[in-house]
Design a protein around this motif. Structure first.
Motif, PDB file in Angstrom:
ATOM      1  N   PHE A  24       1.062  -1.234  -0.080  1.00 13.52           N
ATOM      2  CA  PHE A  24      -0.011  -0.392  -0.500  1.00 13.52           C
ATOM      3  C   PHE A  24       1.275   0.812   0.508  1.00 13.52           C
ATOM      4  CE2 PHE A  24      -2.498  -3.495   2.295  1.00 13.52           C
ATOM      5  CZ  PHE A  24      -3.516  -3.177   1.575  1.00 13.52           C
ATOM      6  N   GLU A  25       1.399   1.307  -0.871  1.00 15.63           N
ATOM      7  CA  GLU A  25       2.875   2.304  -1.292  1.00 15.63           C
ATOM      8  C   GLU A  25       2.246   4.134  -0.739  1.00 15.63           C
ATOM      9  OE1 GLU A  25       4.947   1.502  -5.003  1.00 15.63           O
ATOM     10  OE2 GLU A  25       6.037  -0.540  -3.825  1.00 15.63           O
ATOM     11  N   LYS A  26       0.744   4.190  -1.288  1.00 13.40           N
ATOM     12  CA  LYS A  26       0.615   5.410  -0.923  1.00 13.40           C
ATOM     13  C   LYS A  26       0.312   5.778   0.378  1.00 13.40           C
ATOM     14  CE  LYS A  26      -3.700   8.061  -2.093  1.00 13.40           C
ATOM     15  NZ  LYS A  26      -4.241   8.055  -2.440  1.00 13.40           N
ATOM     16  N   HIS A  27       0.018   5.315   0.986  1.00 12.84           N
ATOM     17  CA  HIS A  27       0.254   5.451   2.592  1.00 12.84           C
ATOM     18  C   HIS A  27       1.314   5.205   3.404  1.00 12.84           C
ATOM     19  CE1 HIS A  27      -4.298   7.170   1.303  1.00 12.84           C
ATOM     20  NE2 HIS A  27      -4.159   5.538   1.089  1.00 12.84           N
ATOM     21  N   VAL A  28       1.880   3.814   2.784  1.00 13.13           N
ATOM     22  CA  VAL A  28       2.652   3.379   3.444  1.00 13.13           C
ATOM     23  C   VAL A  28       3.738   3.294   3.379  1.00 13.13           C
ATOM     24  CG1 VAL A  28       3.108   1.026   4.694  1.00 13.13           C
ATOM     25  CG2 VAL A  28       1.138   1.475   4.912  1.00 13.13           C
ATOM     26  N   GLN A  29       5.459   3.958   4.221  1.00  9.73           N
ATOM     27  CA  GLN A  29       6.905   3.744   4.363  1.00  9.73           C
ATOM     28  C   GLN A  29       7.373   2.697   4.155  1.00  9.73           C
ATOM     29  OE1 GLN A  29       9.797   5.681   6.515  1.00  9.73           O
ATOM     30  NE2 GLN A  29       9.023   7.310   5.536  1.00  9.73           N
ATOM     31  N   SER A  30       7.030   1.800   5.696  1.00  9.37           N
ATOM     32  CA  SER A  30       7.623   0.666   6.217  1.00  9.37           C
ATOM     33  C   SER A  30       6.828   0.297   6.816  1.00  9.37           C
ATOM     34  CB  SER A  30       9.302   0.853   6.128  1.00  9.37           C
ATOM     35  OG  SER A  30       8.917   1.912   7.327  1.00  9.37           O
ATOM     36  N   VAL A  31       7.411  -1.218   7.289  1.00 11.64           N
ATOM     37  CA  VAL A  31       7.149  -1.777   8.180  1.00 11.64           C
ATOM     38  C   VAL A  31       7.763  -2.581   9.287  1.00 11.64           C
ATOM     39  CG1 VAL A  31       4.833  -3.605   9.786  1.00 11.64           C
ATOM     40  CG2 VAL A  31       4.432  -2.260   6.968  1.00 11.64           C
ATOM     41  N   ASP A  32       7.265  -2.559  10.887  1.00 16.53           N
ATOM     42  CA  ASP A  32       8.823  -3.186  11.873  1.00 16.53           C
ATOM     43  C   ASP A  32       8.050  -3.589  12.659  1.00 16.53           C
ATOM     44  OD1 ASP A  32      10.574  -1.552  10.619  1.00 16.53           O
ATOM     45  OD2 ASP A  32      11.118  -0.103  12.190  1.00 16.53           O
ATOM     46  N   ILE A  33       8.393  -5.269  12.685  1.00 15.47           N
ATOM     47  CA  ILE A  33       8.069  -5.605  14.211  1.00 15.47           C
ATOM     48  C   ILE A  33       8.174  -5.340  15.261  1.00 15.47           C
ATOM     49  CG2 ILE A  33       7.973  -8.109  14.828  1.00 15.47           C
ATOM     50  CD1 ILE A  33       8.796  -9.364  11.992  1.00 15.47           C
ATOM     51  N   GLU A  34       7.473  -5.197  15.874  1.00 16.98           N
ATOM     52  CA  GLU A  34       7.282  -4.613  17.377  1.00 16.98           C
ATOM     53  C   GLU A  34       7.507  -5.407  18.436  1.00 16.98           C
ATOM     54  OE1 GLU A  34       7.290  -2.213  20.894  1.00 16.98           O
ATOM     55  OE2 GLU A  34       8.121  -1.197  18.746  1.00 16.98           O
ATOM     56  N   LEU A  35       7.069  -6.707  18.027  1.00 20.40           N
ATOM     57  CA  LEU A  35       7.281  -7.324  18.823  1.00 20.40           C
ATOM     58  C   LEU A  35       6.303  -9.241  18.066  1.00 20.40           C
ATOM     59  CD1 LEU A  35       7.231  -8.482  22.215  1.00 20.40           C
ATOM     60  CD2 LEU A  35       4.782  -8.232  22.219  1.00 20.40           C
ATOM     61  N   PHE A  36       7.097 -10.113  19.105  1.00 23.66           N
ATOM     62  CA  PHE A  36       7.223 -11.972  18.026  1.00 23.66           C
ATOM     63  C   PHE A  36       6.708 -12.426  19.596  1.00 23.66           C
ATOM     64  CE2 PHE A  36       7.948 -14.948  16.390  1.00 23.66           C
ATOM     65  CZ  PHE A  36       6.857 -15.553  14.578  1.00 23.66           C
ATOM     66  N   ASN A  37       6.061 -13.360  19.596  1.00 23.96           N
ATOM     67  CA  ASN A  37       5.620 -14.218  21.103  1.00 23.96           C
ATOM     68  C   ASN A  37       5.381 -15.431  19.526  1.00 23.96           C
ATOM     69  OD1 ASN A  37       7.287 -12.939  22.617  1.00 23.96           O
ATOM     70  ND2 ASN A  37       5.210 -12.244  22.908  1.00 23.96           N
ATOM     71  N   LYS A  38       5.989 -16.829  20.383  1.00 25.02           N
ATOM     72  CA  LYS A  38       5.060 -17.646  19.756  1.00 25.02           C
ATOM     73  C   LYS A  38       4.214 -18.228  20.836  1.00 25.02           C
ATOM     74  CE  LYS A  38       7.661 -19.820  16.235  1.00 25.02           C
ATOM     75  NZ  LYS A  38       6.485 -19.442  15.281  1.00 25.02           N
ATOM     76  N   ILE A  39       3.021 -18.700  20.747  1.00 26.50           N
ATOM     77  CA  ILE A  39       2.099 -18.839  21.465  1.00 26.50           C
ATOM     78  C   ILE A  39       1.883 -20.683  21.223  1.00 26.50           C
ATOM     79  CG2 ILE A  39      -0.400 -18.485  21.901  1.00 26.50           C
ATOM     80  CD1 ILE A  39      -0.281 -16.343  19.380  1.00 26.50           C
TER      81      ILE A  39
END
Length: 218
Positions: free
Chosen positions: A203-218
């Motif tokens: 969605f390049e019109k609105h989004v510059q980049s995406v980062d993972i803030e948190l990742f946990n296995k359930i």
């Protein structure tokens, strides 16, 4: 996996294969390991290696000097890495069914086969465990004029079996800019984090980049 010389086509293809299942060179956030590989790559990758291109553009968006970690060659670039072999052990079983004596008689062989059969049947009766992960993503806009509501609608429009979107909020970054933070639960066999990030960044019109803030296995 070990990645060869990044000045060669094969080395870049190896890196592309690695980044198909990894957001960063090491861990779940950009570090100096990414900087080392970026510098080793030397030039902007082409669209023939899409995972490398996505990673390259993402890392280049940072101030490289501020990234954490020690600037040293990451393990994946060491061609002489030794392969560690891990022997799997089942804590429920005290007998190693795969150990054999040089002079194994017929009775011992029969007992081993019976135990192997019983072990296989026991494993087959266990219900399959669905592996899931809880992920928190930070979606960065281009500037303070970006429609954050449009970003949320775009992100939540990604619907498929294996992903459930949760709570979200805006987090102040500075200079009137906010990033969009959203939580989701994914089934690991159905949805990869890298694929999800690629979909949001499309969605390049609105989004510059995406980062993972948190990742946990359930």
């Amino acid at each position: 996996m070990a990645i060869g010389d990044l000045k060669t086509d094969k080395g870049v293809r190896d890196l592309n294969s690695y980044l198909a299942d990894h957001s960063y060179i090491e861990g779940w956030q950009p570090t100096q390991a990414d900087v080392v590989v970026l510098e080793a790559l030397g030039k902007t990758p082409t669209s023939s290696n899409p995972h490398v291109l996505r990673w390259y553009n993402h890392i280049k968006s940072y101030d490289l000097k501020t990234l954490p970690g020690e600037k040293k060659t990451p393990t994946i670039l060491n061609s002489n890495n030794s392969t560690n072999t891990t022997t799997a052990k089942n804590e429920e079983d005290d007998v190693d069914f795969f150990e054999s004596d040089e002079e194994e008689d017929a009775e011992a062989l029969r007992l081993k086969e019976e135990r192997l059969k019983a072990y296989a049947e026991k494993k087959a009766r266990k219900p399959a465990v669905i592996a899931k992960s809880s992920v928190v993503l930070d979606v960065k806009p281009w500037d303070n004029e970006t429609d954050m509501k449009a970003i949320e609608e775009a992100v939540r429009s990604i619907q498929m079996d294996g992903i459930v979107w949760g709570a979200s909020k805006l987090v102040a970054v500075g200079y009137g800019i906010h990033k969009f933070r959203i939580m989701c639960v994914i089934e690991d066999d159905k949805v990869s984090v890298d694929w999800l990030i690629e979909q949001i960044e499309s969605f390049e019109k609105h989004v510059q980049s995406v980062d993972i803030e948190l990742f946990n296995k359930i």
